[in-house]
Design a protein around this motif. Structure first.
Motif, PDB file in Angstrom:
ATOM      1  N   GLY A  26      -6.457   3.180  -5.100  1.00 37.55           N
ATOM      2  CA  GLY A  26      -6.582   4.521  -5.665  1.00 37.55           C
ATOM      3  C   GLY A  26      -6.453   5.590  -4.592  1.00 37.55           C
ATOM      4  N   LEU A  27      -7.069   5.328  -3.438  1.00 40.93           N
ATOM      5  CA  LEU A  27      -6.967   6.293  -2.340  1.00 40.93           C
ATOM      6  C   LEU A  27      -5.520   6.472  -1.907  1.00 40.93           C
ATOM      7  CD1 LEU A  27     -10.116   5.339  -0.261  1.00 40.93           C
ATOM      8  CD2 LEU A  27      -9.658   7.544  -1.330  1.00 40.93           C
ATOM      9  N   ALA A  28      -4.751   5.375  -1.974  1.00 47.20           N
ATOM     10  CA  ALA A  28      -3.316   5.495  -1.657  1.00 47.20           C
ATOM     11  C   ALA A  28      -2.657   6.447  -2.654  1.00 47.20           C
ATOM     12  CB  ALA A  28      -2.643   4.130  -1.713  1.00 47.20           C
ATOM     13  N   GLY A  29      -3.071   6.374  -3.916  1.00 50.17           N
ATOM     14  CA  GLY A  29      -2.523   7.272  -4.925  1.00 50.17           C
ATOM     15  C   GLY A  29      -2.808   8.732  -4.589  1.00 50.17           C
ATOM     16  N   VAL A  30      -4.037   8.999  -4.160  1.00 48.01           N
ATOM     17  CA  VAL A  30      -4.404  10.363  -3.759  1.00 48.01           C
ATOM     18  C   VAL A  30      -3.526  10.819  -2.596  1.00 48.01           C
ATOM     19  CG1 VAL A  30      -6.233  11.781  -2.758  1.00 48.01           C
ATOM     20  CG2 VAL A  30      -6.766  10.158  -4.582  1.00 48.01           C
ATOM     21  N   ALA A  31      -3.358   9.910  -1.621  1.00 53.26           N
ATOM     22  CA  ALA A  31      -2.486  10.235  -0.485  1.00 53.26           C
ATOM     23  C   ALA A  31      -1.080  10.555  -0.974  1.00 53.26           C
ATOM     24  CB  ALA A  31      -2.452   9.065   0.501  1.00 53.26           C
ATOM     25  N   GLY A  32      -0.634   9.830  -2.002  1.00 50.18           N
ATOM     26  CA  GLY A  32       0.706  10.048  -2.528  1.00 50.18           C
ATOM     27  C   GLY A  32       0.881  11.441  -3.109  1.00 50.18           C
ATOM     28  N   VAL A  33      -0.147  11.923  -3.819  1.00 49.27           N
ATOM     29  CA  VAL A  33      -0.060  13.280  -4.377  1.00 49.27           C
ATOM     30  C   VAL A  33       0.107  14.281  -3.236  1.00 49.27           C
ATOM     31  CG1 VAL A  33      -1.260  15.036  -5.696  1.00 49.27           C
ATOM     32  CG2 VAL A  33      -1.477  12.642  -6.354  1.00 49.27           C
ATOM     33  N   THR A  34      -0.692  14.104  -2.187  1.00 49.14           N
ATOM     34  CA  THR A  34      -0.604  15.013  -1.044  1.00 49.14           C
ATOM     35  C   THR A  34       0.772  14.925  -0.388  1.00 49.14           C
ATOM     36  OG1 THR A  34      -2.850  14.235  -0.692  1.00 49.14           O
ATOM     37  CG2 THR A  34      -1.984  15.807   0.885  1.00 49.14           C
ATOM     38  N   ALA A  35       1.246  13.689  -0.235  1.00 48.51           N
ATOM     39  CA  ALA A  35       2.550  13.496   0.409  1.00 48.51           C
ATOM     40  C   ALA A  35       3.652  14.164  -0.403  1.00 48.51           C
ATOM     41  CB  ALA A  35       2.837  12.014   0.578  1.00 48.51           C
ATOM     42  N   SER A  36       3.509  14.140  -1.734  1.00 48.97           N
ATOM     43  CA  SER A  36       4.556  14.721  -2.577  1.00 48.97           C
ATOM     44  C   SER A  36       4.624  16.232  -2.400  1.00 48.97           C
ATOM     45  CB  SER A  36       4.294  14.373  -4.045  1.00 48.97           C
ATOM     46  OG  SER A  36       3.224  15.148  -4.535  1.00 48.97           O
ATOM     47  N   LEU A  37       3.509  16.832  -1.950  1.00 48.26           N
ATOM     48  CA  LEU A  37       3.516  18.273  -1.726  1.00 48.26           C
ATOM     49  C   LEU A  37       4.194  18.630  -0.421  1.00 48.26           C
ATOM     50  CD1 LEU A  37      -0.131  19.147  -2.784  1.00 48.26           C
ATOM     51  CD2 LEU A  37       1.978  19.605  -4.026  1.00 48.26           C
TER      52      LEU A  37
ATOM     53  N   ALA B 274      -3.677  10.100 -10.402  1.00 50.84           N
ATOM     54  CA  ALA B 274      -3.007   9.250  -9.416  1.00 50.84           C
ATOM     55  C   ALA B 274      -3.967   8.199  -8.880  1.00 50.84           C
ATOM     56  CB  ALA B 274      -2.465  10.090  -8.269  1.00 50.84           C
ATOM     57  N   PHE B 275      -5.219   8.609  -8.668  1.00 49.74           N
ATOM     58  CA  PHE B 275      -6.224   7.656  -8.180  1.00 49.74           C
ATOM     59  C   PHE B 275      -6.363   6.484  -9.134  1.00 49.74           C
ATOM     60  CE2 PHE B 275     -10.545   6.030  -7.919  1.00 49.74           C
ATOM     61  CZ  PHE B 275     -10.715   5.850  -6.555  1.00 49.74           C
TER      62      PHE B 275
ATOM     63  N   HIS C  38       0.827  -1.203   0.000  1.00 44.91           N
ATOM     64  CA  HIS C  38       0.000   0.000   0.000  1.00 44.91           C
ATOM     65  C   HIS C  38       0.868   1.262   0.000  1.00 44.91           C
ATOM     66  CE1 HIS C  38      -3.928   1.882   0.590  1.00 44.91           C
ATOM     67  NE2 HIS C  38      -3.336   2.726   1.408  1.00 44.91           N
ATOM     68  N   GLY C  39       1.950   1.218   0.772  1.00 50.16           N
ATOM     69  CA  GLY C  39       2.870   2.356   0.799  1.00 50.16           C
ATOM     70  C   GLY C  39       3.458   2.625  -0.579  1.00 50.16           C
ATOM     71  N   GLU C  40       3.710   1.533  -1.328  1.00 45.57           N
ATOM     72  CA  GLU C  40       4.289   1.708  -2.672  1.00 45.57           C
ATOM     73  C   GLU C  40       3.226   2.249  -3.636  1.00 45.57           C
ATOM     74  OE1 GLU C  40       5.575  -0.727  -0.625  1.00 45.57           O
ATOM     75  OE2 GLU C  40       7.260   0.662  -0.594  1.00 45.57           O
ATOM     76  N   PHE C  41       1.955   1.938  -3.391  1.00 46.79           N
ATOM     77  CA  PHE C  41       0.900   2.540  -4.211  1.00 46.79           C
ATOM     78  C   PHE C  41       0.847   4.041  -3.970  1.00 46.79           C
ATOM     79  CE2 PHE C  41      -1.624  -1.684  -4.330  1.00 46.79           C
ATOM     80  CZ  PHE C  41      -0.725  -2.154  -5.258  1.00 46.79           C
ATOM     81  N   LEU C  42       1.088   4.400  -2.714  1.00 47.78           N
ATOM     82  CA  LEU C  42       1.178   5.819  -2.369  1.00 47.78           C
ATOM     83  C   LEU C  42       2.319   6.467  -3.162  1.00 47.78           C
ATOM     84  CD1 LEU C  42       0.748   7.067   1.224  1.00 47.78           C
ATOM     85  CD2 LEU C  42       2.743   7.849   0.000  1.00 47.78           C
ATOM     86  N   MET C  43       3.432   5.757  -3.192  1.00 45.95           N
ATOM     87  CA  MET C  43       4.586   6.237  -3.951  1.00 45.95           C
ATOM     88  C   MET C  43       4.234   6.383  -5.435  1.00 45.95           C
ATOM     89  SD  MET C  43       8.003   4.046  -4.622  1.00 45.95           S
ATOM     90  CE  MET C  43       7.187   2.994  -5.815  1.00 45.95           C
ATOM     91  N   ILE C  44       3.491   5.416  -5.968  1.00 46.49           N
ATOM     92  CA  ILE C  44       3.079   5.489  -7.376  1.00 46.49           C
ATOM     93  C   ILE C  44       2.255   6.749  -7.615  1.00 46.49           C
ATOM     94  CG2 ILE C  44       1.551   4.416  -9.079  1.00 46.49           C
ATOM     95  CD1 ILE C  44       2.544   1.699  -8.014  1.00 46.49           C
ATOM     96  N   GLY C  45       1.372   7.061  -6.666  1.00 46.03           N
ATOM     97  CA  GLY C  45       0.575   8.282  -6.782  1.00 46.03           C
ATOM     98  C   GLY C  45       1.452   9.522  -6.838  1.00 46.03           C
ATOM     99  N   ALA C  46       2.481   9.535  -5.992  1.00 52.79           N
ATOM    100  CA  ALA C  46       3.370  10.693  -5.959  1.00 52.79           C
ATOM    101  C   ALA C  46       4.130  10.829  -7.281  1.00 52.79           C
ATOM    102  CB  ALA C  46       4.349  10.564  -4.803  1.00 52.79           C
TER     103      ALA C  46
END
Lengths: 365, 294
Positions: free
Chosen positions: B201-212, B71-72, B39-47
C-alpha cells in the motif's frame, strides 16, 4: 540432483560439440545458423551464470555489465576497422571536426581489443567482487547491487551518444579482424568460433566442477560459515567463480557483436540481464548443460515468439519465472530425476531447493 | 548559497519520494526477508489508480487527496494477492522470491502497457500544488514541499503504528524472533499478510506522488525499484530511521551529482557511493544486534 558420472557428462559435451560444429552448419539455413550463433553467445554467458549462481549461490542479476564490456570492446574495434583512418560516422554527425575520444584510440589494435575482452571483465569483477565478498555482502544485496550496476552502465551508455553511439548503439561493421563480414564463408567462421567457445566454456566448467575448487564452491554456497571455520576464505572462492563467470559473459558479448551486427544498451541493461537469468533458471542452474540449453531455448523463444507476438512473449517470460522458480527450482534438468523417483514409487526425492537454509540466514543476518 | 540551497531542496524532495518508495520495501524485507521486485510495479499501480480516480473525481483539487487512500488500498490488495498466491510458499527461499517477483513485475508491466496507452497517461496536478512558497528569500516549490510533508506523515504514521498498536508490537516481535513470536501465540501468517498489505500500500502512495512529478507509464516502476532497494540496503534491514536517513542522503547526493555532472553520471556515482558505504558498514546504517554468525 543427479550426479552424472564424469565420462557421461564429457561424452555429452562431445555430442553437443558434434551437433553444434558439424551437424548444424550442414542442416540449418544461413538465417537460422546466424540465430544459433546468437543463442550460443547467450549460452556462453549463461554457463558463467550457472557457475556463479547455481554452484556458487551468487545470484548475478547484472551479467549484462560484463556482456557489455566484451561487446563494446569488440564493437569499438570493428567500428574503427570499418572506419579506417577516418573518425566513425556517428561521431562526426554533430561535429564534423570531432576527434576520436581518447579511450577509443587503443581499440584500433586487434591485440589490445582481444586483451581488453579478457582483462576488462576480470578487473571490474575482481574489484567489485573483492569489495563485496570481503565485506560479506551477499544474497539479495549482491544480486541487486550487480543489477544496479547494469542499469547504471546502460544509462551511461545511452546518455553518451557522441562517445558510444547512445541508444542507437554501434553497428554497420564491415570487417572482422581483416575478414569481410558479409561473406557467407566468414559468417560461418564467426559462428564456428562462437560455438567452439561455448564448448570450451562447458569443458572448463566441467573441469571446475570435478576439481577441489568446485567442491569448495558448493560447500561455500551451502555452508559458508563452516567453510570459514575449516580455514578457507569463502570470499576468495566466490571471487574466483564470479570473475570466471564475468569473463564468460564478456566472451559471449564479444562474439555477439560480429554475429548480430549491432550492440545497444538495450542488450545489456536490467531486462537483458534478467533474460539471461531466465534461461539459466529454466535449464537448471546447478547442472552442467542446463544453463546453456536453457539460454538457447529462451533465446529461441525471444527471436521467434518475441518478434511475432511480443506482448504474449513478455507474459510467457513472466510466467516462466514464476512457474519454474516455484515448482522446479532446479530447472528442467531436474525433471528426469523427479520422474525416476516417481516411477520407483518411493517417496519422491524432493530435489531440495539447493540454497534454502543458507540463504535465509544471509538475509536475516 | 543558491547553488547549495536549490539542489538541497531538490534532493530532499527526491529523497522523500525515494523514502516513500523504499518504506514498504523495507517493511516487507525487514519483516519477512522477502525481496519484492514487483514493488516498483505496485508503485506504478498506485500511479494508475491516481489517474483512474481523477477520471471519476473531476474536481482537480480533490482528486489527489482521494487518490492517496484509494491507491494505498488498491496496491495493498495487489500485494495481498501476491502474498497469498505465491510469496507464502517461498518464505524459506529469499533469493527465489526475488526472481519470482521479477516475473510478477514483468507481467504487471506488460498488462499496464496493454490496458493504458503506451506513452503513459497524464495525472493532473491540482492547482494548490502549482505555486511556490517564499521563505527567507528562497522560492520553495509547493510540489516538493508536499512530497516532503507526505513522506514525513507516512513515516510518522508507520512508526506510530509499529510502536503503539498491538499489530505493530506483533510485527516487531516477528521481526526480532519469528519462532519465539509464534510460540507466544502470535499468528505470524496473518502478520505476514498484513505487513505485505501495508508495505505494498505504501508503494501505492509513493506512486501517486511519483505521478505528480514524473510521467505515469508502464516503465515507471522499474526506475524506482533499484534506488529504493539501495536505500533499504544502506539504511539497514528493517530499520525505519536508517531508511529515512539513507533515502535523504541518496536523494541529496543524486541531486548534487546531477547538478555538477549529468543525470546519468549521477546514477553511476550514487551507485559507487552506496558500494563504498557498504564497505564501511556492510549491514547498513543501523543494525539489529544478534548473535548470529554470518
Amino acid at each position: 540432483m543427479t550426479k552424472l558420472k564424469p565420462w557421461i557428462s564429457l561424452s555429452g559435451i562431445g555430442v553437443f560439440a558434434v551437433l553444434l560444429l558439424a551437424v548444424a552448419p550442414l542442416v540449418l539455413t544461413d538465417h537460422w545458423l546466424n540465430n544459433l550463433g546468437k543463442y550460443c553467445c547467450w549460452a556462453i554467458a549463461a554457463v558463467g551464470i550457472g557457475l556463479a549462481w547455481g554452484r556458487g549461490g551468487m545470484l548475478v542479476m547484472g551479467q549484462g555489465v560484463f556482456f557489455a564490456l566484451g561487446a563494446y570492446a569488440m564493437a569499438m574495434h570493428l567500428t574503427l576497422e570499418t572506419a579506417g583512418d577516418r573518425v566513425p560516422g556517428f561521431m562526426v554527425l554533430y561535429d564534423p571536426l570531432a576527434p576520436l575520444p581518447v579511450f577509443w584510440e587503443p581499440f584500433r589494435s586487434a591485440g589490445f581489443t582481444l586483451l581488453a575482452i579478457v582483462l576488462l571483465p576480470v578487473i571490474v569483477a575482481g574489484v567489485l567482487g573483492y569489495a563485496l565478498f570481503k565485506r560479506r555482502v551477499k544474497g539479495a544485496y549482491f544480486a541487486i547491487l550487480t543489477q544496479a550496476l547494469a542499469v547504471a552502465l546502460a544509462t551511461l551508455i545511452s546518455s553518451t551518444i557522441r562517445e558510444t553511439g547512445g541508444d542507437t548503439g554501434l553497428s554497420d561493421f564491415k570487417y572482422f579482424f581483416g575478414f569481410v563480414l558479409n561473406d557467407p564463408a566468414n559468417k560461418l567462421l564467426v559462428y564456428l568460433i562462437a560455438a567452439a567457445l561455448l564448448i570450451v566454456c562447458l569443458l572448463a566448467v566441467w573441469q571446475f566442477y570435478r576439481s577441489r575448487f568446485g567442491e569448495l564452491l558448493v560447500a561455500t554456497r551451502d555452508a559458508e560459515e563452516r567453510v570459514r571455520f575449516l580455514g578457507y576464505d569463502p570470499a576468495n572462492v566466490k571471487l574466483v567463480a564470479f570473475v570466471v563467470s564475468a569473463l564468460m559473459a564478456s566472451i559471449g558479448g564479444a562474439m555477439f557483436v560480429p554475429i548480430v551486427g549491432i550492440i545497444t544498451p538495450a542488450e545489456i541493461g536490467a531486462a537483458a540481464s534478467i533474460l539471461m537469468i531466465a534461461g539459466v533458471a529454466l535449464g537448471g542452474r546447478a547442472s552442467l548443460f542446463g544453463p546453456a540449453l536453457g539460454a538457447m531455448a529462451v533465446g529461441w523463444g525471444q527471436s521467434s515468439l518475441g518478434s511475432t507476438w511480443p506482448d504474449g512473449w513478455t507474459y510467457i517470460l513472466g510466467l516462466l519465472f514464476i512457474v519454474v522458480i516455484l515448482f522446479l527450482p532446479n530447472g528442467l534438468s531436474s525433471l528426469p530425476a523427479r520422474f525416476a523417483a516417481l516411477r520407483r514409487r518411493s517417496p519422491a526425492e524432493q530435489p531440495a531447493p539447493a540454497l534454502a537454509g543458507a540463504e535465509l540466514e544471509e538475509v536475516r543476518s | 548559497m543558491d547553488a547549495l540551497i536549490a539542489p538541497l531542496l531538490n534532493g530532499s524532495a527526491q529523497g522523500a519520494l525515494l523514502l516513500l518508495a523504499a518504506l514498504g520495501l523495507s517493511l516487507t524485507f525487514g519483516q519477512m526477508g522477502v525481496i519484492n521486485m514487483a514493488h516498483g510495479e505496485f508503485l506504478m499501480i498506485g500511479a494508475f489508480a491516481a489517474y483512474l480516480v481523477q477520471q471519476v473525481v473531476t474536481a482537480s483539487n480533490l482528486s489527489i487527496p482521494v487518490a492517496l487512500p484509494v491507491a494505498f488500498v488498491v496496491a495493498g490488495l495487489f500485494g495481498l494477492l501476491l502474498e497469498v498466491t505465491i510469496i507464502r510458499w517461498m518464505y524459506r527461499r529469499p533469493l527465489d522470491t526475488l526472481l519470482v517477483t521479477v516475473g510478477v513485475g514483468l507481467i504487471l508491466q506488460q498488462a499496464a502497457l496493454q490496458i493504458f496507452p503506451s506513452q503513459g497517461v497524464p495525472v493532473e496536478k491540482p492547482g494548490w500544488l502549482d505555486g511556490q512558497l517564499t521563505v527567507l528569500g528562497y522560492n520553495w516549490p509547493l510540489r516538493q514541499l508536499f512530497t516532503i510533508l507526505l513522506a514525513t506523515a507516512c513515516v510518522a504514521a508507520l512508526s506510530a503504528w509499529l510502536k503503539y498498536t498491538s499489530f505493530g508490537r506483533r510485527i516487531r516481535a516477528t521481526v526480532h524472533n519469528r519462532d519465539l513470536a509464534e510460540t507466544t501465540g502470535i499468528s505470524t501468517r496473518s502478520i505476514d499478510r498484513l505487513t505485505f498489505f501495508v508495505g505494498s500500500g505504501l508503494a501505492g502512495v509513493a506512486g501517486v506522488t511519483a505521478s505528480l512529478i514524473g510521467g505515469t507509464n508502464s516503465q515507471m516502476g522499474a526506475q524506482y525499484i533499484i534506488p529504493a532497494f539501495l536505500v533499504v540496503a544502506a539504511g539497514g534491514i528493517g530499520q525505519l530511521r536508517g531508511t529515512v536517513i539513507a533515502a535523504w542522503a541518496v536523494g541529496v547526493a543524486l541531486s548534487f551529482f546531477a547538478y555538477w555532472t549529468t543525470g546519468s553520471l549521477a546514477q553511476v556515482l550514487a551507485f559507487i557511493l552506496v558500494i563504498v558505504f557498504l564497505q564501511l558498514r556492510p549491514q547498513g546504517l543501523f543494525t539489529v544486534r544478534t548473535r548470529s554468525l554470518a
